[in-house]
Design an enzyme around this catalytic site. Structure first.
Site, PDB file in Angstrom:
ATOM      1  N   ASP A   9      46.092  11.782  -0.513  1.00 18.36           N
ATOM      2  CA  ASP A   9      45.291  13.111  -0.496  1.00 18.36           C
ATOM      3  C   ASP A   9      44.093  13.070  -1.164  1.00 18.36           C
ATOM      4  OD1 ASP A   9      45.456  15.929   0.034  1.00 18.36           O
ATOM      5  OD2 ASP A   9      46.572  16.417  -1.920  1.00 18.36           O
ATOM      6  N   GLU A 113      43.974  14.358   4.347  1.00 24.44           N
ATOM      7  CA  GLU A 113      45.423  13.848   4.003  1.00 24.44           C
ATOM      8  C   GLU A 113      45.925  12.895   5.071  1.00 24.44           C
ATOM      9  OE1 GLU A 113      48.724  16.109   3.309  1.00 24.44           O
ATOM     10  OE2 GLU A 113      47.540  17.859   3.854  1.00 24.44           O
TER      11      GLU A 113
HETATM   12 MG   LIG Z   1      43.439  17.423  -0.601  1.00 24.53          MG
END
Ligand SMILES: [Mg+2]
Length: 420
Positions: A9, A113
């Protein structure tokens, strides 16, 4: 075989990418990451909200999804910059490219992500956590932004892990760590739980993820329907869903719309779903393609985005069939939290209907797909000749857009979401 999943992420993606752009392309001497700053849009429209904020802005209480005006009240010196989606897309592509070099299977979950299935790579890369550190450092050194990596044996736990302390960190959350690392967290932090479910859970005396895990499954189902089962499974670290690579050829046809006012009732939401299905179906038929999967995406007023996918037994391009699936998915997904955005997308494109004859038709009352297909073609034809509004479903007679287009293709889908 040992299952190892990474969830990667980008930390404050839009803000980091904007900061990188200012430093490297505009040669400004400020770093947005180090001052109170927010990426936002035009304050006059619904898009006039905070899409991403810096850590210093967070200290003033600025939150993602709130109107810019509110954010400025909390922090008058807040630097606001307009989003540059083209830059974000470039950065996102570079990020995914590195992941694809490193991982056998990569599933991009949003602009910032992705999940990587790293099962079986221990003999090549060694210890997964050590490799995750090298991967995160490589992204930072080559692309000049940071990521968090969560590691576990399933997608859900990997995603929960990547959300632990930020930025630039690697965390593991294996099943034997759930008790210590996940169960003490507030119920609200569990993936899929929105404001409305959290409130309802609090009413039942459930405050932590551990409380959910310890609860009786049947009781949760009683209160939350099918979602209750998923909740219980997630709280116990159960998520068998595979990491799915999307091939470049597998385009999807989809459409989403950010609503002018939050939608709070199921009937209203379904009407919007129908209008989205109308345009998606029309595009499929115009391109003479058929689809075998339907996905519904909901973004709620707290900016929580969830989506759900179902496979179809037979390929189709019939609006009514797509809509029926979309409603079913919506029912499973929605937890009553007011809705800000709705999306329908379809995938697994084929160029033939390959509809198998049902030998033992179970639903005698359901309409014949072939008849529906002919009806759809006739309606497309009339709309093509006399305009889109020449044929409308009765439910749209009292108002509402009957063919919703949402954003233009360049700004649709992955690119219009917030990226934290
Ligand atoms: Mg993020």
């Amino acid at each position: 075989m040992e299952r190892i999943i990474f969830h990667i992420d980008v930390n404050s993606a839009f803000l980091s990418w904007q900061a990188k752009y200012e430093l490297e392309s505009l040669h400004l001497d400020r770093d947005l990451r180090e001052i109170p700053a927010a990426v936002g849009g035009d304050p006059k429209t619904r898009h006039g909200i905070v899409l991403a904020k810096s850590s210093p802005a967070k200290k003033y209480g600025v939150t993602t999804g709130e109107p810019l005006a509110h954010a400025l009240e909390k922090c008058p010196q807040l630097v606001i910059v307009q989003p540059r989606f083209e830059e974000y897309v470039q950065n996102s592509r570079a990020f995914i490219r590195i992941l694809k070099e490193a991982a056998p299977v990569v599933e991009q979950a949003s602009i910032d992500e992705a999940y990587c299935d790293m099962s079986g790579t221990r003999c090549i890369y060694g210890d997964p956590a050590a490799f995750a550190h090298r991967l995160k450092d490589r992204i930072r050194d080559e692309l000049h932004f940071t990521v968090n990596i969560g590691i576990s044996d399933c997608k859900l736990l990997a995603k929960m892990a990547s959300d632990f302390e930020k930025p630039d960190r690697v965390h593991t959350l294996f099943p034997d760590e759930i008790r210590e690392k996940m169960w003490p967290l507030p119920a609200r932090e569990l993936f899929l739980i929105g404001r409305s479910s959290a409130k309802k859970l609090a009413g039942l005396g459930i405050r932590t993820i551990g409380d959910i895990a310890a609860m009786d499954r049947g009781l949760l189902q009683l209160h939350f329907g099918k979602q209750g089962i998923t909740m219980w499974e997630f709280a116990n670290g159960i998520d068998p869903s595979p990491v799915r690579e999307e091939s470049d050829a597998a385009k999807s046809y989809g459409n989403s719309v950010t609503l002018r006012a939050d939608v709070t009732d199921s009937a209203g939401a379904k009407k919007i779903l129908l209008s989205l299905c109308e345009t998606v179906g029309a595009r499929l038929r115009a391109d003479k393609v058929y689809i075998r999967s339907v996905t519904v995406t909901i973004r709620d007023c707290d900016f929580r985005t969830t989506s759900h996918q179902a496979a179809l037994e037979n390929a189709t391009n019939v609006t009514e069939i797509i809509y029926e699936q979309a409603c079913r998915l919506f029912g499973q997904l929605w937890d009553q939290t007011p809705i800000r955005l709705l999306g329908v997308s379809t995938g697994k494109i084929t160029d033939g209907a390959c509809s198998q004859m049902e030998l033992f038709p179970t639903k005698a009352a359901s309409p014949d797909p072939e008849k529906l297909s002919k009806l759809n073609a006739a309606i497309d034809n009339i709309r093509g000749r006399y305009g889109e509004d020449s044929v409308k479903r009765a439910r749209f007679l009292e108002g509402g857009s009957h063919m919703t287009r949402g954003l233009s293709k360049a700004k649709r889908g992955r690119r219009d979401g917030p990226a934290e």
